[in-house]
Enzyme design. Structure first.
Site, PDB file in Angstrom:
ATOM      1  N   ARG A  11       0.869  -1.189   0.000  1.00  0.00           N
ATOM      2  CA  ARG A  11       0.000   0.000   0.000  1.00  0.00           C
ATOM      3  C   ARG A  11       0.906   1.239   0.000  1.00  0.00           C
ATOM      4  NH1 ARG A  11      -3.516  -2.550  -1.703  1.00  0.00           N
ATOM      5  NH2 ARG A  11      -5.550  -3.025  -0.786  1.00  0.00           N
ATOM      6  N   HIS A  55      -1.677   0.027  -9.788  1.00  0.00           N
ATOM      7  CA  HIS A  55      -2.372  -0.871  -8.847  1.00  0.00           C
ATOM      8  C   HIS A  55      -2.906  -2.108  -9.575  1.00  0.00           C
ATOM      9  CE1 HIS A  55      -4.669  -1.038  -4.785  1.00  0.00           C
ATOM     10  NE2 HIS A  55      -4.395  -2.266  -5.230  1.00  0.00           N
TER      11      HIS A  55
HETATM   12  P1  NAP Z   1      -2.028 -11.000   5.332  1.00  0.00           P
HETATM   13  O1  NAP Z   1      -2.188 -12.438   4.993  1.00  0.00           O
HETATM   14  O2  NAP Z   1      -2.912 -10.388   6.354  1.00  0.00           O
HETATM   15  O3  NAP Z   1      -0.502 -10.810   5.756  1.00  0.00           O
HETATM   16  C1  NAP Z   1       0.000  -9.628   6.292  1.00  0.00           C
HETATM   17  C2  NAP Z   1       1.438  -9.873   6.740  1.00  0.00           C
HETATM   18  O4  NAP Z   1       1.957  -8.629   7.228  1.00  0.00           O
HETATM   19  C3  NAP Z   1       1.532 -10.882   7.885  1.00  0.00           C
HETATM   20  O5  NAP Z   1       2.694 -11.653   7.746  1.00  0.00           O
HETATM   21  C4  NAP Z   1       1.622  -9.970   9.100  1.00  0.00           C
HETATM   22  O6  NAP Z   1       2.300 -10.527  10.199  1.00  0.00           O
HETATM   23  C5  NAP Z   1       2.441  -8.838   8.548  1.00  0.00           C
HETATM   24  N1  NAP Z   1       2.256  -7.624   9.363  1.00  0.00           N
HETATM   25  C6  NAP Z   1       1.127  -6.925   9.561  1.00  0.00           C
HETATM   26  N2  NAP Z   1       1.361  -5.887  10.405  1.00  0.00           N
HETATM   27  C7  NAP Z   1       2.668  -5.953  10.719  1.00  0.00           C
HETATM   28  C8  NAP Z   1       3.511  -5.172  11.557  1.00  0.00           C
HETATM   29  N3  NAP Z   1       3.055  -4.116  12.236  1.00  0.00           N
HETATM   30  N4  NAP Z   1       4.815  -5.539  11.660  1.00  0.00           N
HETATM   31  C9  NAP Z   1       5.284  -6.611  10.991  1.00  0.00           C
HETATM   32  N5  NAP Z   1       4.533  -7.403  10.180  1.00  0.00           N
HETATM   33  C10 NAP Z   1       3.241  -7.064  10.060  1.00  0.00           C
HETATM   34  O7  NAP Z   1      -2.171 -10.091   4.028  1.00  0.00           O
HETATM   35  P2  NAP Z   1      -1.948 -10.534   2.495  1.00  0.00           P
HETATM   36  O8  NAP Z   1      -3.128 -11.259   1.986  1.00  0.00           O
HETATM   37  O9  NAP Z   1      -0.622 -11.176   2.386  1.00  0.00           O
HETATM   38  O10 NAP Z   1      -1.927  -9.093   1.803  1.00  0.00           O
HETATM   39  C11 NAP Z   1      -0.941  -8.137   2.136  1.00  0.00           C
HETATM   40  C12 NAP Z   1      -1.295  -6.791   1.537  1.00  0.00           C
HETATM   41  O11 NAP Z   1      -1.064  -6.804   0.130  1.00  0.00           O
HETATM   42  C13 NAP Z   1      -2.765  -6.388   1.639  1.00  0.00           C
HETATM   43  O12 NAP Z   1      -3.080  -5.896   2.922  1.00  0.00           O
HETATM   44  C14 NAP Z   1      -2.861  -5.329   0.572  1.00  0.00           C
HETATM   45  O13 NAP Z   1      -2.540  -4.071   1.150  1.00  0.00           O
HETATM   46  C15 NAP Z   1      -1.791  -5.720  -0.440  1.00  0.00           C
HETATM   47  N6  NAP Z   1      -2.354  -6.136  -1.741  1.00  0.00           N
HETATM   48  C16 NAP Z   1      -2.025  -5.423  -2.849  1.00  0.00           C
HETATM   49  C17 NAP Z   1      -2.515  -5.810  -4.099  1.00  0.00           C
HETATM   50  C18 NAP Z   1      -2.128  -5.075  -5.343  1.00  0.00           C
HETATM   51  O14 NAP Z   1      -2.677  -5.353  -6.408  1.00  0.00           O
HETATM   52  N7  NAP Z   1      -1.172  -4.154  -5.273  1.00  0.00           N
HETATM   53  C19 NAP Z   1      -3.351  -6.937  -4.205  1.00  0.00           C
HETATM   54  C20 NAP Z   1      -3.668  -7.630  -3.043  1.00  0.00           C
HETATM   55  C21 NAP Z   1      -3.169  -7.224  -1.806  1.00  0.00           C
HETATM   56  P3  NAP Z   1       1.717 -11.823  10.969  1.00  0.00           P
HETATM   57  O15 NAP Z   1       1.889 -12.955   9.987  1.00  0.00           O
HETATM   58  O16 NAP Z   1       2.604 -11.972  12.148  1.00  0.00           O
HETATM   59  O17 NAP Z   1       0.289 -11.526  11.271  1.00  0.00           O
END
Ligand code: NAP
Length: 312
Positions: A227, A275
């Site tokens: 993001r 995006h």
């Molecule tokens: P997710 O499964 O919720 O994983 C988030 C990861 O970030 C987890 O490993 C979490 O740690 C870690 N995290 C969160 N807060 C943290 C902090 N304060 N310090 C350290 N680590 C932290 O999310 P996801 O499905 O992988 O998606 C990740 C992000 O990708 C989404 O939230 C979105 O913003 C982005 N995204 C972008 C696109 C695009 O087209 N550009 C598409 C889809 C998603 P834990 O494992 O310990 O909980």
């Protein structure tokens, strides 16, 4: 009693999603998927499929609401909505993960191999530069959730030295996993290529500020498909100016579409992608959404429920 699910995607998505959900739920006479919010009585809606770009944003009008199912993985636009007092789920589905890993691997390889040197070279150039082997290249992945862990594993399979960072401790094959503030510094100090796949929360906003950008090895390269606000933009522009960061590939921004006069737009060391790193496609995601709808109809616990306190 039956279940009515209101699809809140943008109108252009209604046909493909409507057909895909009808196929997936063809055995469920008790489930109705309403595709047009204007023609649907809010009194009848049990669940909303939420798209941040779509027409549904006021959840206070649905007195029967039992769940909000986000079509996106990132839920920062809705997680703090006080009108939602029911479970909020985020999108987890194989296509979203695979698409993101494709984008990450493509751009890591591009930066690693220095492909731009040749694509952007003058017609008479001859620049025989060899990249290090991937086994000698260190790639950091911040965020080891659904998307980050798949990308990190794939990069490890491509022989990169992968360092990962998450909030809680993790163990992933081939990935040197760290967590906590010390873990972040350890990853940043090593990462020649850094990938941001964190959610946007109060704890991650401006995570990559001037101080942390300065921890990276000089000339590091950065990919942000997470993001926009994860990065302090002024700090990144200064780091690009000084050569501390050599190249950045940015898919997400504080303001989208990225304004045409934004400094990233014409910066020679910045690639802007609109995006598109990944997307929720009905071909793969309708099954995941239908599975959540079945759980709701059957009174079973939903999966991938967002933790409101954590913000993701
Ligand atoms: P997710 O499964 O919720 O994983 C988030 C990861 O970030 C987890 O490993 C979490 O740690 C870690 N995290 C969160 N807060 C943290 C902090 N304060 N310090 C350290 N680590 C932290 O999310 P996801 O499905 O992988 O998606 C990740 C992000 O990708 C989404 O939230 C979105 O913003 C982005 N995204 C972008 C696109 C695009 O087209 N550009 C598409 C889809 C998603 P834990 O494992 O310990 O909980």
């Amino acid at each position: 009693m039956g279940l009515t699910v209101l699809f809140g995607g943008i109108p252009q998505k209604r046909k493909s999603w409507g057909e895909a959900l009808a196929r997936e739920l063809s055995d469920r006479a008790d489930v109705t998927v309403a595709l047009d919010p204007v023609r649907t009585d809010p009194q009848t809606v049990d669940a909303v499929v939420y798209d941040p770009d779509g027409p549904v944003s006021d959840f206070s009008i649905f007195p029967r609401l039992r769940a909000v199912l986000s079509m996106w993985a990132g839920v920062e636009t809705i997680v703090g909505d006080p009108a939602i007092k029911v479970p909020l789920t985020r999108m987890v589905e194989p296509g979203l993960t695979e698409g993101m890993t494709d984008w990450v691997v493509a751009h890591v390889m591009r930066l690693h191999c220095g492909i731009d040197r040749h694509i952007c070279a003058a017609p008479d150039a001859w620049d025989p530069w060899h990249p290090p082997l991937s086994r000698f290249r260190k790639v950091g992945v911040l965020g080891l959730g659904e998307l980050g862990s798949d990308a990190a594993r794939m990069l490890a399979r491509l022989r990169f030295q992968v360092l990962g960072w998450s909030r809680t401790a993790k163990s992933l094959d081939g990935v040197d996993c760290r967590h906590g503030e010390d873990g972040l510094e350890a990853v940043l100090r090593e990462a020649e290529i850094l990938v941001l796949l964190l959610p946007l929360t109060s704890a991650t906003e401006n995570l990559l500020n001037a101080e942390r950008l300065a921890m990276l090895p000089r000339g590091a390269m950065l990919l942000n498909p997470g993001r926009g606000p994860l990065i302090d933009d002024d700090a990144l522009l200064a780091a690009l100016e000084s050569g501390q960061v050599a190249q950045a590939v940015l898919d997400v921004f504080r303001e989208e579409p990225l304004p045409s006069d934004h400094p990233y737009r014409r910066h020679p060391a910045v690639t802007v992608t609109p995006h598109i790193a990944s997307v929720t496609r009905p071909e793969t995601a309708a099954a995941a959404l239908a599975a959540q709808i079945r759980r709701l109809a059957d009174g079973a616990p939903l999966e991938h429920v967002v933790d409101r306190d954590r913000g993701y």
